[in-house]
Design a protein around this motif. Structure first.
Motif, mmCIF file in Angstrom:
data_model
loop_
_atom_site.group_PDB
_atom_site.id
_atom_site.type_symbol
_atom_site.label_atom_id
_atom_site.label_comp_id
_atom_site.label_asym_id
_atom_site.label_seq_id
_atom_site.Cartn_x
_atom_site.Cartn_y
_atom_site.Cartn_z
ATOM 1 N N ILE A 4 0.553 -1.269 -0.168
ATOM 2 C CA ILE A 4 -0.047 -0.648 0.124
ATOM 3 C C ILE A 4 0.794 1.500 0.188
ATOM 4 N N PRO A 5 0.753 2.780 -0.791
ATOM 5 C CA PRO A 5 1.308 3.697 -1.165
ATOM 6 C C PRO A 5 0.682 4.014 0.022
ATOM 7 N N LEU A 12 -6.551 6.047 4.255
ATOM 8 C CA LEU A 12 -6.762 5.177 4.320
ATOM 9 C C LEU A 12 -7.130 4.604 6.421
ATOM 10 N N ARG A 13 -6.619 4.930 6.652
ATOM 11 C CA ARG A 13 -6.999 5.185 8.316
ATOM 12 C C ARG A 13 -8.564 5.511 8.844
ATOM 13 N N GLU A 14 -8.637 7.211 8.075
ATOM 14 C CA GLU A 14 -9.927 8.044 7.904
ATOM 15 C C GLU A 14 -10.871 7.217 7.877
ATOM 16 N N HIS A 15 -11.090 6.352 6.939
ATOM 17 C CA HIS A 15 -12.288 5.386 6.017
ATOM 18 C C HIS A 15 -12.627 4.450 7.436
ATOM 19 N N LEU A 16 -11.001 3.527 7.578
ATOM 20 C CA LEU A 16 -11.156 2.509 8.647
ATOM 21 C C LEU A 16 -11.959 3.403 9.657
ATOM 22 N N LEU A 27 -16.506 -5.616 6.815
ATOM 23 C CA LEU A 27 -16.602 -5.316 5.692
ATOM 24 C C LEU A 27 -16.033 -4.119 5.133
ATOM 25 N N LEU A 28 -14.434 -4.403 4.542
ATOM 26 C CA LEU A 28 -13.828 -2.910 4.220
ATOM 27 C C LEU A 28 -14.791 -1.233 3.887
#
Length: 136
Positions: A4-5, A12-16, A27-28
């Motif tokens: 993962i770049p 991604l952390r904010e989304h999680l 689910l992701l």
């Protein structure tokens, strides 16, 4: 496993933290009611339509993101087998499509050759002449 770049880790952390539950097997990318996303109606009945419209990109499909990632991977200069592994394909033809699409490297190579050929004597040319030959 796929790397993962670093540049996308904050998003991604904010989304999680915002959308993904803490329970094992969460689910992701959950649907609005927490269940799995369904292909049917994804581009018409989900928040996706509003988001891409607000971004000024109406008509962008979720799968377009995969194509973008594959193009960026191909632009990295990755070899065919590495590109296939990252894309999750065992079909050489598919990976070669992406490699062919980014063959802008050929232009860079041609330009570098032109620069070398067109050097003047005072730029280090040893005086030996070269002749261009047509190919094909």
């Amino acid at each position: 496993m796929v790397g993962i770049p670093q540049a996308i880790i904050p998003a991604l952390r904010e989304h999680l933290a915002t959308y993904v539950g803490n329970e094992p097997g969460a689910l992701l990318f959950p649907a609005a009611k927490g269940g799995p996303l369904r292909r049917s109606g994804f581009n018409t009945r989900t928040r996706w339509v509003d988001v891409v419209r607000d971004m000024g990109m109406p008509g962008l499909h979720f799968h377009d993101l995969r194509h973008t990632g594959n193009m960026l991977a191909a632009q990295s200069g990755a070899g065919l087998k590495d590109l296939m592994a990252r894309m999750g394909h065992d079909n050489v033809r598919t990976a070669m499509i992406y490699q062919h699409a980014v063959r802008g490297a050929d232009r860079a190579i041609t330009d570098a050759i032109d620069r070398h050929i067109n050097r003047t004597d005072d730029e280090g040319d040893n005086g030996s002449a070269g002749v261009l030959a047509p190919v094909g």
